[in-house]
Design a protein around this motif. Structure first.
Motif: not given
Lengths: 110, 99, 358
Positions: A41-61
């Motif tokens: 559970s910790i790695t799932d939520t952590g990975a989801a957060s990191l991945m979302t953050l990464g994609m947001l940084l790459m894609a922009g608004l």
């Protein structure tokens, strides 16, 4: 500048995948149900957060960014709730966590 | 880079399948299915991002929902052997046990 | 087609890994001796299959596979497994040979036919040559819907989809007849059972409270968005049913039945098909053919509406209205049928528990 942000974004995604694999190894190696639930559970939520953050940084608004945030919110809401329910059910059906060193089970363990 | 991400998630999913098959308790299996589902959601989001199609994210949202609901159902069946019994009360004030 | 990964080789390796995972899951499914493990494996298989469909660039099918294969059929299989024993009886060796030989022959036949299949995405292949090509070429002019899948399912082949919706209703009626669910909603859960776990889980309760309205809203988004992207009435219906099933799982099927009685659910299933068919009849009354959405609105009325940006000189408000109308009918029918089947399973198991306890 934008290049640097994209690199940071991809670093976040790689970190998320690394965390995901680490969690999977934990689920495979840990000694009892509760530690495995913890790992997953910790790695799932952590990975989801990191991945979302990464994609947001790459894609922009963009509209896709809003949907990404919705996916992230859903995972953050459902994954801990499912883990809680699972641990509760495991405890309720009589599984007890291993206390102490798992390689040397103590005598009073049920 | 995205290829590495997808490949890594696939490895994690494969490890989850191993846990699903090995058990030993039913809750380990349900946990493996739940975690597998979360990784699938992340993978679909990553794939949609890679090909630049936001409608993949709609599918990812459905996955996240379905994953949660089927985890609850599986957990409930293993714990209570029933689908119909309540797990929580709708209202905290109504129908107290001592009533 | 946009490439998923940078290099074709990487994509090939990814596809090979995914297919290996699918094959491994099938083999594990064959070896599993417990029904519940089989259900878990089928859920995972379904998720992986949907992932594969995403790789094949078919989000509409992946959507359906995810919501039906991994979601609702897991519930229904669980309901069925609860009504039977958990262990699969092993087959006597003597009865093993004929199915094994038949399967092997079918496998060899398919493997031989594999070489005749067109390459994936081949524009000259039969499915993308004749009528498929016509659909792709004429949809912007005829229907005006960006998602050709929805245009084909809901408009060009609206009559087929009416048949499919009726099949879902008929299947639901058949399952309900088999399970013997009666219309009067008796309390399916005994009092002592609900008291036993009355402490409950506030986490699940709060999560369900937060999620259920959002899931319902999302179902309507999928319904309305089907014209533009992946989705449509069928998927929306399944998602709506999933919301109701989540309610029943967390708060107990008795609470759900109190909010949405069995009779209402069953009537809605029939009403969905009826609504679909009546849109066809409205088109006839307006002088068109059955399910001819262009006839739904009178030309004078339609001329007053703003023109769509995709129309190419044509108004498509009739098509829009018709597609949305029949998709709503499909959603109603699918959601109600799934919920009715879930009610029947959830109620039935508790009743047999009661009989066992008595």
């Amino acid at each position: 500048m934008l290049e640097a942000i994209a690199w940071i974004g991809s670093a976040f995604i790689i970190a998320a995948v690394g965390l995901s694999i680490a969690g999977a190894v934990g689920v495979l190696r840990f000694p009892d149900v509760y530690t495995r639930i913890h790992a997953a559970s910790i790695t799932d939520t952590g990975a989801a957060s990191l991945m979302t953050l990464g994609m947001l940084l790459m894609a922009g608004l963009s509209p896709a960014a809003i949907k990404l945030c919705i996916v992230w919110l859903f995972i953050m809401l459902t994954s801990p709730a499912a883990a809680h329910a699972l641990a509760g059910a495991a405890f309720g059906s009589g599984h007890r966590p291993i206390l102490g060193d798992p390689r040397r089970p103590s005598e009073d363990e049920t | 880079m995205l290829a590495a991400g997808v490949a890594g998630l696939l490895i994690a999913m494969g490890l989850m399948v191993v846990r699903l098959l090995r058990g030993p308790t039913a809750y380990d299996r349900v946990l493996a299915v739940n975690s597998f589902g979360t990784k699938t959601v992340l993978m679909i989001a990553l794939m949609g991002f890679a090909v630049g199609r936001p409608d993949f994210l709609d599918v990812a949202i459905v996955y996240a929902l379905i994953n949660f609901i089927s985890t609850i159902a599986l957990m409930k069946v293993f714990r209570l052997r029933s689908l119909g019994e309540p797990l929580a009360r709708l209202s905290m004030s109504r129908e107290t046990p001592d009533a | 087609m946009t490439r998923l990964l940078a290099a074709p080789e990487a994509e090939l390796v990814f596809a090979a890994l995914l297919l290996t995972l699918l094959a491994g899951l099938v083999l594990a499914l064959l070896a599993a001796r417990s029904v519940l493990t089989c259900i878990l494996l089928m859920s995972v298989f379904s998720l992986t299959m949907a992932l594969w469909l995403m790789v094949m660039d078919a989000p509409d099918v992946a959507f359906t596979e995810a919501s039906v294969g991994a979601g609702v059929s897991t519930m229904i299989l669980l309901g069925a497994a609860l009504s039977s024993t958990d262990v699969i009886p092993s087959v006597r060796p003597g009865r093993f040979w004929f199915p094994a030989v038949a399967c092997l022959a079918a496998f060899i036949g398919m493997a031989l036919a594999l070489s005749d299949l067109p390459v994936f995405g081949d524009p000259g292949s039969p499915p993308s040559s004749y009528v498929g090509r016509l659909y792709l070429e004429h949809t912007p002019h005829d229907i005006g819907a960006p998602n050709v899948v929805t245009a084909v399912l809901a408009s060009y082949r609206g009559f087929d989809t009416l048949g499919e919706t009726s099949v879902i209703l008929a299947a639901g009626v058949g399952v309900l007849l088999l399970l013997g669910g009666s219309l009067n909603s008796r309390d399916p859960v005994s009092e002592d059972v609900s008291l036993r776990i009355s402490a409950g889980s506030p986490v699940l309760s709060v999560a369900a409270r937060l999620l259920i309205p959002i899931i319902c809203l999302y179902a309507f988004y999928v319904l309305a968005h089907g014209e533009f992207g992946a989705g449509g009435g069928f998927q929306a219906g399944v998602i709506l049913a999933a919301a109701l099933i989540l309610h029943a799982l967390v708060f107990g099927v008795r609470e759900t039945m109190r909010a949405l009685p069995v009779g209402v659910v069953r009537s809605c299933a029939a009403l969905g098909v009826l609504g679909y068919a009546s849109i066809g009849f409205i088109a006839i009354l307006h002088g068109g053919r059955f399910l001819d959405y262009d006839a739904l609105l009178s030309p004078v009325f339609e001329a007053g509406l703003p023109s769509s940006h995709l129309a190419g000189g044509h108004h498509h408000w009739g098509q829009r209205l018709g597609i949305l109308g029949i998709e709503t009918g499909v959603m109603l029918a699918v959601a109600s049928t799934m919920t009715a089947i879930f009610y029947a399973f959830a109620g039935r198991v508790s009743r047999s528990d009661e009989a066992g306890a008595a």
